[in-house]
Design a protein around this motif. Structure first.
Motif, mmCIF file in Angstrom:
data_model
loop_
_atom_site.group_PDB
_atom_site.id
_atom_site.type_symbol
_atom_site.label_atom_id
_atom_site.label_comp_id
_atom_site.label_asym_id
_atom_site.label_seq_id
_atom_site.Cartn_x
_atom_site.Cartn_y
_atom_site.Cartn_z
ATOM 1 N N PHE A 63 -28.678 26.562 32.233
ATOM 2 C CA PHE A 63 -27.726 26.008 33.080
ATOM 3 C C PHE A 63 -26.440 26.222 32.410
ATOM 4 C CE2 PHE A 63 -30.970 23.106 35.303
ATOM 5 C CZ PHE A 63 -30.718 23.548 36.651
ATOM 6 N N GLN A 64 -26.384 26.064 30.940
ATOM 7 C CA GLN A 64 -24.879 26.240 30.222
ATOM 8 C C GLN A 64 -24.561 27.865 30.533
ATOM 9 O OE1 GLN A 64 -23.166 23.992 28.855
ATOM 10 N NE2 GLN A 64 -21.828 25.720 28.819
ATOM 11 N N TYR A 65 -25.713 28.771 30.401
ATOM 12 C CA TYR A 65 -25.535 29.987 30.514
ATOM 13 C C TYR A 65 -24.595 30.410 31.922
ATOM 14 C CZ TYR A 65 -26.515 35.060 31.016
ATOM 15 O OH TYR A 65 -26.454 36.319 31.383
ATOM 16 N N ILE A 66 -25.060 29.831 33.041
ATOM 17 C CA ILE A 66 -24.602 30.154 34.246
ATOM 18 C C ILE A 66 -23.345 29.500 34.394
ATOM 19 C CG2 ILE A 66 -25.503 28.170 35.377
ATOM 20 C CD1 ILE A 66 -26.119 30.184 37.775
ATOM 21 N N GLU A 67 -22.918 28.304 33.797
ATOM 22 C CA GLU A 67 -21.862 27.399 33.749
ATOM 23 C C GLU A 67 -20.766 28.447 32.880
ATOM 24 O OE1 GLU A 67 -22.183 23.618 32.350
ATOM 25 O OE2 GLU A 67 -23.755 23.117 33.746
ATOM 26 N N ASP A 68 -21.206 29.014 31.784
ATOM 27 C CA ASP A 68 -20.348 29.703 31.267
ATOM 28 C C ASP A 68 -19.919 31.088 31.962
ATOM 29 O OD1 ASP A 68 -20.663 28.136 28.884
ATOM 30 O OD2 ASP A 68 -21.660 29.422 27.785
ATOM 31 N N MET A 72 -15.562 31.801 33.452
ATOM 32 C CA MET A 72 -14.822 32.784 33.524
ATOM 33 C C MET A 72 -14.253 33.354 34.711
ATOM 34 S SD MET A 72 -17.262 35.166 31.014
ATOM 35 C CE MET A 72 -16.093 36.603 30.997
ATOM 36 N N VAL A 73 -14.855 33.068 35.835
ATOM 37 C CA VAL A 73 -14.341 33.122 37.206
ATOM 38 C C VAL A 73 -13.220 32.276 37.450
ATOM 39 C CG1 VAL A 73 -14.722 33.368 39.536
ATOM 40 C CG2 VAL A 73 -16.372 34.344 37.960
ATOM 41 N N GLU A 74 -13.437 30.995 36.991
ATOM 42 C CA GLU A 74 -12.575 30.060 37.415
ATOM 43 C C GLU A 74 -11.351 30.267 36.813
ATOM 44 O OE1 GLU A 74 -12.411 27.144 39.366
ATOM 45 O OE2 GLU A 74 -14.255 27.738 40.080
ATOM 46 N N GLN A 75 -11.130 30.904 35.618
ATOM 47 C CA GLN A 75 -10.071 31.042 34.813
ATOM 48 C C GLN A 75 -9.511 32.409 35.270
ATOM 49 O OE1 GLN A 75 -11.689 31.367 30.709
ATOM 50 N NE2 GLN A 75 -11.767 29.031 30.586
ATOM 51 N N ASP A 76 -9.854 33.111 36.120
ATOM 52 C CA ASP A 76 -9.013 34.379 36.936
ATOM 53 C C ASP A 76 -7.991 33.912 38.052
ATOM 54 O OD1 ASP A 76 -8.438 36.572 37.845
ATOM 55 O OD2 ASP A 76 -10.357 37.516 37.942
ATOM 56 N N GLU A 77 -6.888 33.626 37.538
ATOM 57 C CA GLU A 77 -5.775 33.157 38.344
ATOM 58 C C GLU A 77 -5.627 33.954 39.573
ATOM 59 O OE1 GLU A 77 -2.523 31.810 36.027
ATOM 60 O OE2 GLU A 77 -3.688 30.382 34.922
ATOM 61 N N SER A 78 -5.861 35.408 39.272
ATOM 62 C CA SER A 78 -5.687 36.382 40.257
ATOM 63 C C SER A 78 -6.608 36.142 41.714
ATOM 64 C CB SER A 78 -5.803 37.770 39.892
ATOM 65 O OG SER A 78 -7.070 37.975 39.703
ATOM 66 N N LEU A 79 -7.595 35.235 41.654
ATOM 67 C CA LEU A 79 -8.292 35.158 42.642
ATOM 68 C C LEU A 79 -8.077 34.028 43.637
ATOM 69 C CD1 LEU A 79 -11.677 35.852 40.658
ATOM 70 C CD2 LEU A 79 -10.463 37.362 42.549
ATOM 71 N N SER A 80 -7.865 34.044 44.779
ATOM 72 C CA SER A 80 -7.965 32.830 45.595
ATOM 73 C C SER A 80 -9.317 31.903 45.543
ATOM 74 C CB SER A 80 -7.815 33.384 47.075
ATOM 75 O OG SER A 80 -9.116 33.760 47.618
ATOM 76 N N GLU A 90 -22.353 34.652 43.995
ATOM 77 C CA GLU A 90 -23.007 35.902 43.677
ATOM 78 C C GLU A 90 -23.455 35.690 42.236
ATOM 79 O OE1 GLU A 90 -20.881 39.356 43.757
ATOM 80 O OE2 GLU A 90 -20.075 38.964 45.692
ATOM 81 N N ILE A 91 -22.886 35.119 41.264
ATOM 82 C CA ILE A 91 -23.441 34.900 39.976
ATOM 83 C C ILE A 91 -24.701 33.880 39.956
ATOM 84 C CG2 ILE A 91 -23.016 33.539 37.785
ATOM 85 C CD1 ILE A 91 -20.173 34.458 38.156
ATOM 86 N N LYS A 92 -24.684 32.850 40.818
ATOM 87 C CA LYS A 92 -25.694 31.865 40.807
ATOM 88 C C LYS A 92 -26.882 32.691 41.722
ATOM 89 C CE LYS A 92 -23.022 27.594 41.754
ATOM 90 N NZ LYS A 92 -23.483 26.664 40.757
#
Length: 297
Positions: A63-68, A72-80, A90-92
């Motif tokens: 679960f930690q692996y998927i959270e990490d 990374m996606v959450e930190q991408d400010e260019s994405l809505s 998609e990651i899940k």
């Protein structure tokens, strides 16, 4: 004390997970795990104090692996928010396909475990998953769909599970990106349909709170308390007339709490009806506190 090697620890976790998945957790011994890892049983206990401790750490590792990855996606400010949501789904789904042994392990009937932290951890992960969907739907569609966000989350999760079964169990050649795009279009239609038609949500505020409730005595939801009090009336020596009135009052409260906006006057009135029954006093006060009402005499 011997120092732990992180690579060896990861090797043990992955090896044990595959053994638990293929052979079943209850039929796999620590000696078999040690043999498969190429270490002694004593060395295995340096890393994990018991088989249950090993199982809990397997769950946390994956679960930690998927959270990490999601972080990374959450930190991408260019994405809505909608783009982040799609990428994270998609990651899940990719993780599910790539780590089928891990998800098969969760599907096993793991019974009789003395370490209740395992049950609590899996339960919390399931709740967090639904909450994640619910919160993201609100981010994407705005606060106006908040009453429908929980139902939307359950719709979405149900659709995902069906398509994952086709991909994993039936080996259907469906591409994850295509599945996610299709699901996003469907959830658009579902959310719009619910809000446009002013449909009353199935998962109203009280049922949603009940679903999220942790199994601690201090945080029991009012609906659960009412259910317990009904059993209490039937199990204890409550005079028949008082018992019937108590059940009626509790049922009225139960029905009122299912409404979008429960009326405090009704709830207070039903609580007062319960005051003559001494054996219910402790439960009645706890219910009043849970409802944030003054149910004292």
């Amino acid at each position: 004390m011997r120092r732990k090697d992180s690579d060896k620890e990861r090797h043990i976790l992955i090896t044990a997970m595959k053994l638990f998945s293929s052979k079943n957790y209850n039929r796999t011994s620590m000696q078999e795990i040690a043999d498969s890892c190429g270490i002694s049983k004593g060395s295995l206990y340096v890393y994990f104090k018991s088989k249950e401790d090993l199982l809990l750490n397997i769950l946390k590792y994956y679960f930690q692996y998927i959270e990490d990855q999601i972080r990374m996606v959450e930190q991408d400010e260019s994405l809505s928010p909608k783009e982040k949501f799609s990428k994270e789904i998609e990651i899940k789904l990719g993780h599910y396909i790539e780590n089928q042994e891990f998800y098969r392990l969760q599907g096993q009937e793991i019974s009789g475990l003395s370490d209740k932290n395992i049950y609590r951890y899996l339960h919390q992960q399931n709740i967090d998953q639904v909450k994640w969907f619910e919160q993201y739907l609100i981010k994407i569609y705005g606060d106006q769909i908040k009453p429908y966000a929980a139902d939307g989350a359950f719709f979405f999760i149900g659709m995902i599970r069906q398509y994952m079964e086709l991909i994993v169990l039936n080996q259907f050649p469906l591409h994850i990106k295509k599945v996610v795009r299709f699901l996003m279009i469907q959830i658009d239609s579902i959310i719009k349909g619910l809000s446009d038609r002013d449909v009353e949500p199935l998962m109203n505020e009280n049922l949603w709170a009940l679903y999220l409730e942790e199994a601690s005595e201090e945080k029991i939801h009012p609906l659960e308390l009412i259910k317990q009090m009904k059993h209490q009336v039937k199990d204890e020596s409550v005079p028949e007339t008082q018992g019937e009135e108590a059940i009626q009052s509790l049922t009225i409260m139960e029905q009122e709490l299912m409404n979008m906006q429960p009326r405090s006057a009704i709830l207070k009135g039903m609580l007062r009806n319960l005051e003559p029954i001494d054996s219910l006093e402790k439960s009645r006060l706890k219910l009043a506190d849970s409802l944030q009402l003054n149910g004292k005499k």
